[in-house]
Scaffold this active site. Structure first.
Site, short mmCIF file in Angstrom:
data_model
loop_
_atom_site.label_atom_id
_atom_site.label_comp_id
_atom_site.label_asym_id
_atom_site.label_seq_id
_atom_site.Cartn_x
_atom_site.Cartn_y
_atom_site.Cartn_z
N ASP A 70 -12.05 -3.20 1.12
CA ASP A 70 -12.77 -3.77 2.28
C ASP A 70 -14.26 -3.64 2.00
O ASP A 70 -14.93 -2.72 2.53
CB ASP A 70 -12.37 -3.01 3.55
CG ASP A 70 -10.88 -3.11 3.80
OD1 ASP A 70 -10.42 -4.15 4.28
OD2 ASP A 70 -10.16 -2.15 3.48
N GLU A 103 -1.74 6.05 -0.50
CA GLU A 103 -3.18 5.98 -0.21
C GLU A 103 -3.52 7.25 0.57
O GLU A 103 -4.25 8.11 0.07
CB GLU A 103 -3.48 4.72 0.62
CG GLU A 103 -4.95 4.60 1.04
CD GLU A 103 -5.22 3.38 1.95
OE1 GLU A 103 -4.26 2.78 2.44
OE2 GLU A 103 -6.41 3.07 2.17
N HIS A 160 0.87 -1.16 0.00
CA HIS A 160 0.00 0.00 0.00
C HIS A 160 0.91 1.22 0.00
O HIS A 160 1.80 1.33 0.86
CB HIS A 160 -0.87 0.04 1.26
CG HIS A 160 -2.00 -0.94 1.27
ND1 HIS A 160 -1.81 -2.29 1.23
CD2 HIS A 160 -3.35 -0.75 1.31
CE1 HIS A 160 -3.00 -2.90 1.26
NE2 HIS A 160 -3.95 -1.98 1.31
N1 ADE Z 1 -6.03 -2.91 5.77
C1 ADE Z 1 -7.29 -3.11 5.35
N2 ADE Z 1 -7.65 -2.15 4.50
C2 ADE Z 1 -6.59 -1.31 4.35
C3 ADE Z 1 -6.33 -0.13 3.62
N3 ADE Z 1 -7.24 0.42 2.83
N4 ADE Z 1 -5.13 0.45 3.76
C4 ADE Z 1 -4.20 -0.08 4.56
N5 ADE Z 1 -4.39 -1.19 5.26
C5 ADE Z 1 -5.58 -1.81 5.17
ZN ZN Z 2 -6.01 -2.23 1.06
#
Ligand code: ADE
Ligand code: ZN
Length: 334
Positions: free
Chosen positions: A276, A197, A194
């Site tokens: 999610d 973000e 990630h």
């Molecule tokens: N764990 C679950 N969803 C996440 C996200 N969007 N960013 C970072 N960690 C996560």
């Molecule tokens: Zn994620």
């Protein structure tokens, strides 16, 4: 267009398995396992699926992990997601989770690895779904914990598709994990992270330069750095974008404000995923429809991103060809 997207064959590359736990499932598991939660009804719990940022979200996400008390529970959560995949024609899916959370609860690393591997074996047999498990290091726990995690996971590397970096991003750049990811590469395991973000474009550079990622999760902040966009276009390094996640975590005010159309127009290798889905109230189909109905992205753009997802997956070449043929046939017949 809606029907076209609903039935389109799909590939998902960014979905955290505990993030697919609907409030109803969480509630039932809590009661089944005698785990006391602070909510008095499913409605109250569902109402708490609201966040102002990633850190707040991670707190709620952790509640889902606490009600899982056996390999069977986690297997069941995963199978529920696979049933959704059948409904949404998701034919290949690469799933995030982590071993650390469960190791800290006192379970061995194989708890998660066996549950998800078993679910994938059954999903292939029952539904023809392919893919695999991508455990992540919990970045806010730091590199020493990540090192331990890697040692615990290496004996099971045949059941692991890639290793990633997830959880609280700001303050924990990929550079902190440089030596550990060097070992991941040495073990022949793919690397994802990630990046960009919530944190700025530097974190994406760090994912590239310090840990040599094969794919970036999110990466939406790349637009702030022209040189980075140039690099990403040239290398076609994949970015797994999750539109409703970005809205739920307040990166954008509304889906119509999402910068995915700009990313696509610039020639970046972007594709759409759900992150999610239960927490953000949108599975893969709803994310794609959200973008198609509320932004300037055209039907061609939607098809391009579906192809990008296939190309960017860790499926072997023969499976990629199969998935591409299935998509091309669908587009021709539609
Ligand atoms: N764990 C679950 N969803 C996440 C996200 N969007 N960013 C970072 N960690 C996560
Ligand atoms: Zn994620």
């Amino acid at each position: 267009m809606k029907e076209f997207i609903e039935k389109m064959p799909k590939v998902e590359l960014h979905m955290h398995v505990e993030g697919s736990m609907e409030a109803e499932t969480l509630w039932e598991l809590a009661h089944h396992n005698n785990y006391k939660i602070e909510y008095n009804s499913i409605e109250e719990l569902k109402a708490a699926y609201k966040f102002n940022n990633l850190t707040e979200f991670i707190d709620m996400y952790m509640l889902g992990t606490r009600v899982i008390k056996s390999e069977q529970d986690l297997y069941d959560v995963c199978m529920t997601y696979f049933k959704k995949c059948v409904e949404q024609n998701i034919q290949h899916t690469e799933i995030h989770s982590d071993i650390r959370t469960y190791v800290d609860y006192g379970y061995p690393p194989e708890f998660v690895i066996n549950a998800l591997h078993g679910a994938f074996v059954d999903a292939k047999e029952n539904y023809g779904i392919t893919g695999g498990f991508m455990p992540c290091f919990i970045r806010h726990l730091g590199n020493d914990v990540a090192k331990e995690d890697l040692d615990l996971m290496l004996p099971f590397k045949d059941k692991i598709l890639a290793i990633g970096l997830s959880a609280v991003e700001v303050g924990f750049p990929p550079s902190l994990f440089k030596d550990t990811f060097a070992k991941v590469h040495d073990a022949g395991i793919k690397v994802i992270a990630h990046a960009g973000e919530e944190a700025p474009a530097d974190y994406i550079w760090s994912a590239i330069n310090d840990i040599n990622v094969d794919r970036i999760d999110h990466g939406i902040r790349c637009l702030d750095d022209e040189k980075l966009v140039e690099y990403l276009v040239e290398t076609q390094l994949p970015l797994t974008v999750c539109p409703y996640s970005n809205v739920a975590l307040k990166i954008f005010d509304d889906i119509s404000q999402h910068t995915l159309p700009i990313m696509l127009e610039k020639g970046l290798n972007v594709s759409i995923h759900s992150d999610d889905p239960a927490h953000f109230n949108a599975y893969l189909t709803e994310n794609i429809i959200g973008i198609a109905e509320n932004t300037s992205v055209s039907k061609e753009g939607i098809i391009q991103m579906a192809k990008n997802a296939i190309k960017s997956s860790f499926a072997d070449n023969s499976r990629k060809i199969e998935l591409l043929n299935s998509l091309n046939q669908y587009v021709m017949d539609a």
